[in-house]
Enzyme design. Structure first.
Site, PDB file in Angstrom:
ATOM      1  N   SER A 195      49.560 -43.657  -5.723  1.00 58.60           N
ATOM      2  CA  SER A 195      49.674 -44.771  -6.659  1.00 58.60           C
ATOM      3  C   SER A 195      48.642 -45.865  -6.447  1.00 58.60           C
ATOM      4  O   SER A 195      48.304 -46.582  -7.376  1.00 58.60           O
ATOM      5  CB  SER A 195      51.074 -45.371  -6.579  1.00 58.60           C
ATOM      6  OG  SER A 195      51.357 -45.792  -5.267  1.00 58.60           O
ATOM      7  N   HIS A 228      52.879 -40.532 -11.059  1.00 54.02           N
ATOM      8  CA  HIS A 228      51.636 -40.848 -11.782  1.00 54.02           C
ATOM      9  C   HIS A 228      50.954 -39.602 -12.341  1.00 54.02           C
ATOM     10  O   HIS A 228      49.886 -39.706 -12.942  1.00 54.02           O
ATOM     11  CB  HIS A 228      50.683 -41.621 -10.863  1.00 54.02           C
ATOM     12  CG  HIS A 228      51.270 -42.921 -10.420  1.00 54.02           C
ATOM     13  ND1 HIS A 228      51.209 -44.060 -11.195  1.00 54.02           N
ATOM     14  CD2 HIS A 228      51.991 -43.247  -9.318  1.00 54.02           C
ATOM     15  CE1 HIS A 228      51.832 -45.041 -10.566  1.00 54.02           C
ATOM     16  NE2 HIS A 228      52.331 -44.576  -9.425  1.00 54.02           N
ATOM     17  N   ASP A 288      56.260 -36.280  -5.263  1.00 47.58           N
ATOM     18  CA  ASP A 288      56.481 -37.373  -6.211  1.00 47.58           C
ATOM     19  C   ASP A 288      55.357 -37.317  -7.243  1.00 47.58           C
ATOM     20  O   ASP A 288      54.183 -37.515  -6.920  1.00 47.58           O
ATOM     21  CB  ASP A 288      56.459 -38.694  -5.425  1.00 47.58           C
ATOM     22  CG  ASP A 288      56.672 -39.920  -6.302  1.00 47.58           C
ATOM     23  OD1 ASP A 288      56.235 -39.901  -7.462  1.00 47.58           O
ATOM     24  OD2 ASP A 288      57.245 -40.914  -5.813  1.00 47.58           O
ATOM     25  N   LYS A 326      56.339 -44.420 -16.673  1.00 42.84           N
ATOM     26  CA  LYS A 326      54.884 -44.624 -16.660  1.00 42.84           C
ATOM     27  C   LYS A 326      54.283 -43.944 -17.892  1.00 42.84           C
ATOM     28  O   LYS A 326      54.358 -44.495 -18.982  1.00 42.84           O
ATOM     29  CB  LYS A 326      54.319 -44.166 -15.321  1.00 42.84           C
ATOM     30  CG  LYS A 326      55.017 -44.936 -14.172  1.00 42.84           C
ATOM     31  CD  LYS A 326      54.435 -44.691 -12.839  1.00 42.84           C
ATOM     32  CE  LYS A 326      55.333 -45.204 -11.722  1.00 42.84           C
ATOM     33  NZ  LYS A 326      55.590 -46.631 -11.726  1.00 42.84           N
ATOM     34  N   ASN A 361      51.222 -49.250 -16.470  1.00 37.86           N
ATOM     35  CA  ASN A 361      51.325 -47.802 -16.238  1.00 37.86           C
ATOM     36  C   ASN A 361      51.663 -47.049 -17.524  1.00 37.86           C
ATOM     37  O   ASN A 361      52.038 -45.882 -17.477  1.00 37.86           O
ATOM     38  CB  ASN A 361      52.418 -47.503 -15.207  1.00 37.86           C
ATOM     39  CG  ASN A 361      52.113 -48.116 -13.866  1.00 37.86           C
ATOM     40  OD1 ASN A 361      50.967 -48.141 -13.442  1.00 37.86           O
ATOM     41  ND2 ASN A 361      53.130 -48.636 -13.202  1.00 37.86           N
ATOM     42  N   HIS A 397      54.522 -43.810  -1.259  1.00 37.65           N
ATOM     43  CA  HIS A 397      55.052 -44.996  -1.945  1.00 37.65           C
ATOM     44  C   HIS A 397      56.253 -45.581  -1.196  1.00 37.65           C
ATOM     45  O   HIS A 397      57.028 -44.853  -0.564  1.00 37.65           O
ATOM     46  CB  HIS A 397      55.482 -44.579  -3.352  1.00 37.65           C
ATOM     47  CG  HIS A 397      55.851 -45.721  -4.236  1.00 37.65           C
ATOM     48  ND1 HIS A 397      57.149 -46.031  -4.534  1.00 37.65           N
ATOM     49  CD2 HIS A 397      55.078 -46.625  -4.877  1.00 37.65           C
ATOM     50  CE1 HIS A 397      57.172 -47.081  -5.344  1.00 37.65           C
ATOM     51  NE2 HIS A 397      55.930 -47.463  -5.570  1.00 37.65           N
ATOM     52  N   GLU A 441      52.872 -37.253  -2.520  1.00 40.67           N
ATOM     53  CA  GLU A 441      52.700 -37.583  -3.955  1.00 40.67           C
ATOM     54  C   GLU A 441      51.584 -36.720  -4.502  1.00 40.67           C
ATOM     55  O   GLU A 441      50.602 -36.476  -3.796  1.00 40.67           O
ATOM     56  CB  GLU A 441      52.300 -39.058  -4.107  1.00 40.67           C
ATOM     57  CG  GLU A 441      53.372 -40.013  -3.665  1.00 40.67           C
ATOM     58  CD  GLU A 441      52.892 -41.458  -3.630  1.00 40.67           C
ATOM     59  OE1 GLU A 441      52.073 -41.869  -4.469  1.00 40.67           O
ATOM     60  OE2 GLU A 441      53.357 -42.188  -2.734  1.00 40.67           O
TER      61      GLU A 441
HETATM   62  C1  LIG Z   1      54.606 -42.980  -6.450  1.00 41.14           C
HETATM   63  C2  LIG Z   1      55.745 -43.716  -7.060  1.00 41.14           C
HETATM   64  N1  LIG Z   1      56.980 -43.228  -6.931  1.00 41.14           N
HETATM   65  C3  LIG Z   1      58.042 -43.837  -7.464  1.00 41.14           C
HETATM   66  C4  LIG Z   1      57.902 -45.015  -8.169  1.00 41.14           C
HETATM   67  C5  LIG Z   1      59.120 -45.679  -8.741  1.00 41.14           C
HETATM   68  O1  LIG Z   1      59.221 -45.367 -10.089  1.00 41.14           O
HETATM   69  P1  LIG Z   1      60.003 -46.331 -11.104  1.00 41.14           P
HETATM   70  O2  LIG Z   1      59.045 -47.414 -11.460  1.00 41.14           O
HETATM   71  O3  LIG Z   1      60.320 -45.433 -12.248  1.00 41.14           O
HETATM   72  O4  LIG Z   1      61.184 -46.839 -10.394  1.00 41.14           O
HETATM   73  C6  LIG Z   1      56.651 -45.555  -8.349  1.00 41.14           C
HETATM   74  C7  LIG Z   1      56.503 -46.827  -9.115  1.00 41.14           C
HETATM   75  O5  LIG Z   1      55.653 -47.610  -8.962  1.00 41.14           O
HETATM   76  C8  LIG Z   1      55.528 -44.901  -7.784  1.00 41.14           C
HETATM   77  O6  LIG Z   1      54.304 -45.399  -7.908  1.00 41.14           O
END
Ligand SMILES: Cc1ncc(COP(=O)(O)O)c(C=O)c1O
Length: 395
Positions: free
Chosen positions: A182, A210, A207, A241, A48, A134, A178
């Site tokens: 993801s 990404h 969220d 990321k 990422n 997620h 989101e």
């Molecule tokens: C949509 C989404 N939110 C939150 C997270 C969590 O983020 P972090 O990897 O910084 O803990 C991810 C990680 O894969 C994600 O894809």
């Protein structure tokens, strides 16, 4: 150690493996989208590190500077004695990037979601989340004990029905989605979600894990790109990321920030981020400010790759971003395909249930700025050469 108490574990693992759902850790020689190891060049589409910033000299220098200035660890939680000037500097910069009056940093993106949602809603309140949200959002929803209603993926019409059916009463309402999903790389209908949140007097949390660093002006994210003044209540993001570091954050109003500092257990009861990580994130924001087109360049490369995949007859779903799934279905088949690609130096993860719905198992490509057009051509060729089914495309 009492191993007898663990005697049930082998059977549970064997059942998982028999379903083709076993997981194991794979050791990587180093991070990033492309590297040399064992005398060959590897293309890593499982990273990422979208903007190729994790190893950027300016990011490393900023990280070292913070390490030298403040030491390795913050030593305590933010509220006790771990709140260093560099944490607040990072929050100011993140708020600026997102176009919000304030921001609050958390230990990771997962912790941000786990800290925000249960602080905002609890029993007696109602939460509406996109069905493909997620795991960190869904786990946070369960932790909150609010009533959870999951709306069909990217379907504001279904959300509206659920809001009308369950949105009345005295409790608080929170809508969660989101901006870039993801596992599919598609985008949420933000304007429709904003409209529904306003009409139903619900809080809206998006969220942007990404989208941060990639979408919008200077990588400000999709919420910023919608326009208007802070169109969503909570624009959450990660430093892990596109910004090439570690940590999570939320851009929000000053009163929301103050509220979270007082109510978010995942902020209150954990040690502040280490200074080197905070410095690295600040370094990444500097690079982004000096090169505001990095996100657009990434999206152009991803678009090129997506078009080449479509020409070759692969199914890429509704992706419009740097995350591109190649959807074929079949857990075992995907794992084997991923292994064959690895033999030719192309790393791409097989994604299976429960991360994605059964029948939509896929290879998930994350395009990064480390990948040149020639690299992307190499990956398309490798996919065609190793594909478990004959493709029907024109290439
Ligand atoms: C949509 C989404 N939110 C939150 C997270 C969590 O983020 P972090 O990897 O910084 O803990 C991810 C990680 O894969 C994600 O894809």
């Amino acid at each position: 150690m009492n191993f007898r108490a663990e005697s049930w574990i082998p059977q549970v693992l064997a059942e998982r493996r028999a379903q083709g759902l076993g997981r194991h850790l794979v050791q990587m020689p180093r991070a990033g989208g492309k590297f040399f190891s064992d005398g060959r060049e590897w293309l890593n589409f499982a990273s990422n590190d979208y903007l190729n910033l994790a190893g950027h000299p300016a990011v490393l220098a900023a990280s070292r500077k913070a390490l030298d200035a403040y030491g390795a660890g913050a030593g305590a939680s933010r509220l006790v004695s771990g709140n260093l000037p560099i944490h607040e500097e990072l929050e100011t910069r993140l708020a600026e990037l997102k176009g919000y009056p304030s921001a609050l940093v958390f230990g990771s993106g997962f912790l941000a979601n786990a800290g925000i949602i249960p602080a905002l809603v609890g029993s007696g309140d109602t939460l509406f989340a996109d069905r493909l949200s997620h795991a960190s959002l869904l786990d946070a929803a369960l932790l909150s004990r609010a009533r959870l209603h999951r709306f069909r993926h990217n379907d504001p019409g279904h959300l509206q029905v659920l809001l009308e059916r369950h949105g009345g009463g005295a409790g608080r309402r929170l809508i969660v989605s989101e901006s870039v999903f993801s596992m599919d790389g598609d985008r949420a209908p933000l304007e429709a979600l904003i409209g529904l949140a306003e009409r139903h007097n619900a809080l809206l949390m998006i969220d942007e894990a990404h989208a941060t660093g990639v979408l919008g002006e200077e990588g400000a994210g999709a919420c910023h790109a919608v326009g208007g003044h802070c169109p969503v209540n909570l624009a959450m993001g990660t430093l892990s990321k596109a910004l090439g570091n570690y940590g999570g954050f939320v851009a929000c109003s000053p009163s929301m920030r103050d509220y979270l500092i007082n109510h978010s257990r995942a902020l209150i009861y954990t040690t502040a981020l280490p200074p080197a990580v905070v410095g690295g994130a600040l370094g990444a924001l500097d690079v982004l400010r000096e090169n505001p087109r990095m996100g657009s360049e990434l999206l152009e490369r991803a678009d090129y790759f997506r078009q080449r995949l479509i020409q070759a007859g692969f199914r890429v779903g509704d992706s419009t971003t740097q995350i591109i799934p190649v959807i074929l279905g079949g857990a075992e088949r995907m794992v084997q395909w991923s292994a064959r690609l690895r033999e030719v130096g192309v790393m791409v993860p097989a994604i299976r249930a429960p991360t994605v719905p059964v029948g939509t198992e896929r290879l998930r490509f994350s395009i990064t700025l480390a990948h040149t057009r020639a690299d992307l051509e190499r990956a398309v060729q490798a996919l065609c050469d190793t594909s478990p089914v004959v493709q029907g495309g024109d290439s």
